[in-house]
Scaffold this motif. Structure first.
Motif, PDB file in Angstrom:
ATOM      1  N   VAL A 164       0.863  -1.185   0.000  1.00 31.53           N
ATOM      2  CA  VAL A 164       0.000   0.000   0.000  1.00 31.53           C
ATOM      3  C   VAL A 164       0.895   1.229   0.000  1.00 31.53           C
ATOM      4  N   GLN A 165       0.534   2.204  -0.810  1.00 30.27           N
ATOM      5  CA  GLN A 165       1.287   3.455  -0.864  1.00 30.27           C
ATOM      6  C   GLN A 165       0.346   4.630  -0.754  1.00 30.27           C
ATOM      7  N   LEU A 166       0.838   5.701  -0.127  1.00 24.08           N
ATOM      8  CA  LEU A 166       0.156   6.983  -0.105  1.00 24.08           C
ATOM      9  C   LEU A 166       1.038   7.980  -0.846  1.00 24.08           C
ATOM     10  N   VAL A 167       0.463   8.652  -1.823  1.00 23.45           N
ATOM     11  CA  VAL A 167       1.229   9.612  -2.615  1.00 23.45           C
ATOM     12  C   VAL A 167       0.547  10.972  -2.540  1.00 23.45           C
ATOM     13  N   GLU A 168       1.282  11.953  -2.004  1.00 21.22           N
ATOM     14  CA  GLU A 168       0.757  13.309  -1.881  1.00 21.22           C
ATOM     15  C   GLU A 168       1.148  14.153  -3.082  1.00 21.22           C
ATOM     16  N   SER A 169       0.355  15.177  -3.339  1.00 23.62           N
ATOM     17  CA  SER A 169       0.666  16.154  -4.371  1.00 23.62           C
ATOM     18  C   SER A 169      -0.011  17.466  -4.019  1.00 23.62           C
ATOM     19  N   GLY A 170       0.420  18.538  -4.704  1.00 25.72           N
ATOM     20  CA  GLY A 170      -0.253  19.824  -4.548  1.00 25.72           C
ATOM     21  C   GLY A 170       0.492  20.857  -3.725  1.00 25.72           C
ATOM     22  N   GLY A 171       1.619  20.489  -3.158  1.00 28.83           N
ATOM     23  CA  GLY A 171       2.380  21.465  -2.399  1.00 28.83           C
ATOM     24  C   GLY A 171       3.035  22.495  -3.312  1.00 28.83           C
ATOM     25  N   GLY A 172       3.634  23.521  -2.697  1.00 29.41           N
ATOM     26  CA  GLY A 172       4.303  24.537  -3.483  1.00 29.41           C
ATOM     27  C   GLY A 172       4.540  25.800  -2.704  1.00 29.41           C
ATOM     28  N   LEU A 173       4.871  26.856  -3.453  1.00 31.75           N
ATOM     29  CA  LEU A 173       5.137  28.173  -2.872  1.00 31.75           C
ATOM     30  C   LEU A 173       3.960  29.092  -3.158  1.00 31.75           C
ATOM     31  N   VAL A 174       3.472  29.765  -2.132  1.00 35.46           N
ATOM     32  CA  VAL A 174       2.331  30.661  -2.294  1.00 35.46           C
ATOM     33  C   VAL A 174       2.525  31.873  -1.390  1.00 35.46           C
ATOM     34  N   GLN A 175       1.965  32.991  -1.773  1.00 35.79           N
ATOM     35  CA  GLN A 175       2.037  34.184  -0.936  1.00 35.79           C
ATOM     36  C   GLN A 175       1.015  34.105   0.189  1.00 35.79           C
ATOM     37  N   ALA A 176       1.299  34.815   1.257  1.00 36.73           N
ATOM     38  CA  ALA A 176       0.356  34.878   2.371  1.00 36.73           C
ATOM     39  C   ALA A 176      -1.003  35.346   1.873  1.00 36.73           C
ATOM     40  N   GLY A 177      -2.044  34.691   2.361  1.00 29.70           N
ATOM     41  CA  GLY A 177      -3.398  34.983   1.929  1.00 29.70           C
ATOM     42  C   GLY A 177      -3.870  34.118   0.776  1.00 29.70           C
ATOM     43  N   GLY A 178      -2.952  33.389   0.183  1.00 29.78           N
ATOM     44  CA  GLY A 178      -3.287  32.533  -0.942  1.00 29.78           C
ATOM     45  C   GLY A 178      -3.835  31.182  -0.523  1.00 29.78           C
ATOM     46  N   LEU A 224      -3.740  31.334   3.681  1.00 29.11           N
ATOM     47  CA  LEU A 224      -2.495  30.775   4.215  1.00 29.11           C
ATOM     48  C   LEU A 224      -1.629  31.842   4.869  1.00 29.11           C
ATOM     49  N   LYS A 225      -0.924  31.422   5.917  1.00 27.48           N
ATOM     50  CA  LYS A 225      -0.054  32.302   6.676  1.00 27.48           C
ATOM     51  C   LYS A 225       1.377  31.762   6.632  1.00 27.48           C
ATOM     52  N   PRO A 226       2.370  32.608   6.823  1.00 28.06           N
ATOM     53  CA  PRO A 226       3.753  32.099   6.855  1.00 28.06           C
ATOM     54  C   PRO A 226       3.951  30.980   7.866  1.00 28.06           C
ATOM     55  N   GLU A 227       3.229  31.017   8.958  1.00 32.87           N
ATOM     56  CA  GLU A 227       3.375  29.964   9.974  1.00 32.87           C
ATOM     57  C   GLU A 227       2.781  28.627   9.538  1.00 32.87           C
ATOM     58  N   ASP A 228       2.117  28.598   8.393  1.00 31.42           N
ATOM     59  CA  ASP A 228       1.645  27.326   7.832  1.00 31.42           C
ATOM     60  C   ASP A 228       2.742  26.608   7.055  1.00 31.42           C
ATOM     61  N   THR A 229       3.875  27.263   6.877  1.00 35.21           N
ATOM     62  CA  THR A 229       4.988  26.656   6.154  1.00 35.21           C
ATOM     63  C   THR A 229       5.459  25.397   6.863  1.00 35.21           C
ATOM     64  N   ALA A 230       5.484  24.284   6.132  1.00 28.64           N
ATOM     65  CA  ALA A 230       5.851  23.000   6.710  1.00 28.64           C
ATOM     66  C   ALA A 230       5.842  21.937   5.621  1.00 28.64           C
ATOM     67  N   VAL A 231       6.336  20.762   5.965  1.00 29.35           N
ATOM     68  CA  VAL A 231       6.112  19.582   5.141  1.00 29.35           C
ATOM     69  C   VAL A 231       4.810  18.951   5.620  1.00 29.35           C
ATOM     70  N   TYR A 232       3.903  18.729   4.697  1.00 25.26           N
ATOM     71  CA  TYR A 232       2.601  18.169   5.028  1.00 25.26           C
ATOM     72  C   TYR A 232       2.590  16.683   4.672  1.00 25.26           C
ATOM     73  N   GLN A 279       6.029  19.665   0.410  1.00 22.81           N
ATOM     74  CA  GLN A 279       6.424  20.937   1.008  1.00 22.81           C
ATOM     75  C   GLN A 279       5.425  22.039   0.667  1.00 22.81           C
ATOM     76  N   VAL A 280       5.013  22.762   1.699  1.00 21.42           N
ATOM     77  CA  VAL A 280       4.197  23.965   1.530  1.00 21.42           C
ATOM     78  C   VAL A 280       4.985  25.131   2.114  1.00 21.42           C
ATOM     79  N   THR A 281       5.214  26.141   1.290  1.00 17.20           N
ATOM     80  CA  THR A 281       5.936  27.327   1.733  1.00 17.20           C
ATOM     81  C   THR A 281       5.079  28.551   1.482  1.00 17.20           C
ATOM     82  N   VAL A 282       4.852  29.327   2.537  1.00 18.05           N
ATOM     83  CA  VAL A 282       4.033  30.533   2.450  1.00 18.05           C
ATOM     84  C   VAL A 282       4.932  31.738   2.708  1.00 18.05           C
ATOM     85  N   SER A 283       5.041  32.594   1.717  1.00 19.84           N
ATOM     86  CA  SER A 283       5.897  33.775   1.846  1.00 19.84           C
ATOM     87  C   SER A 283       5.087  34.958   2.364  1.00 19.84           C
ATOM     88  N   SER A 284       5.751  35.817   3.097  1.00 19.81           N
ATOM     89  CA  SER A 284       5.059  36.986   3.674  1.00 19.81           C
ATOM     90  C   SER A 284       5.119  38.187   2.741  1.00 19.81           C
TER      91      SER A 284
END
Length: 122
Positions: free
Chosen positions: A2-16, A85-93, A117-122
Motif C-alpha cells: 500500500v502506498q500513499l502519494v501526496e501532491s499539490g504542495g508549493g510556494l504561495v504568498q500569504a493569503g493565498g 495561508l499564513k507564513p506559519e503554515d509553512t511545513a512539510v505536510y 512541502q508547503v511554503t508561504v511567503s510573507s
C-alpha cells in the motif's frame, strides 16, 4: 503493498490558497480514518485535520475556519483545501491513513505518505 502519494504542495504568498491531495493505492479493502499532519523546521510533527470513514471531521485550532479536509472514497483519496495561508503554515505536510488491505502480516495498518512541502511567503 500500500502506498500513499501526496501532491499539490508549493510556494504561495500569504493569503493565498493551495489544495493538497493524497491518493492511496494497492490491494486496499477499506480506508478508515485519514488525516493530515505537518512538520515545520525544528518543530514536532502536529496533527492538522482528521476525517473519518463517515466524513466526520476535526481540525487543529490553528487552522479552523481556513482549512477543509475532504475525501473521495471511490478514489481512496483525501484532500486538504488550505485558504488564507499564513507564513506559519509553512511545513512539510504528510498524509496518514488507517487502511485495511491484502498484505503480508496484519491486514489493518497505519500508513504515511512521503510528504509535500508547503511554503508561504510573507
Amino acid at each position: 503493498q500500500v502506498q500513499l502519494v501526496e501532491s499539490g504542495g508549493g510556494l504561495v504568498q500569504a493569503g493565498g490558497s493551495l489544495r493538497l491531495s493524497c491518493a492511496a493505492s494497492g490491494s486496499i479493502l477499506r480506508v478508515n480514518v485519514m488525516n493530515w499532519h505537518r512538520q515545520a523546521p525544528g518543530k514536532q510533527r502536529e496533527l492538522v485535520a482528521v476525517i473519518t470513514s463517515g466524513d466526520s471531521t476535526n481540525y487543529a485550532d490553528s487552522v479552523k475556519g481556513r482549512f477543509t479536509i475532504s475525501r473521495d472514497n471511490a478514489k481512496n483519496t483525501v484532500y486538504l483545501q488550505m485558504n488564507s495561508l499564513k507564513p506559519e503554515d509553512t511545513a512539510v505536510y504528510y498524509c496518514n491513513a488507517d487502511i485495511t488491505a491484502v498484505v503480508a502480516g496484519p491486514p489493518r495498518r497505519n500508513y504515511w505518505g512521503q510528504g509535500t512541502q508547503v511554503t508561504v511567503s510573507s
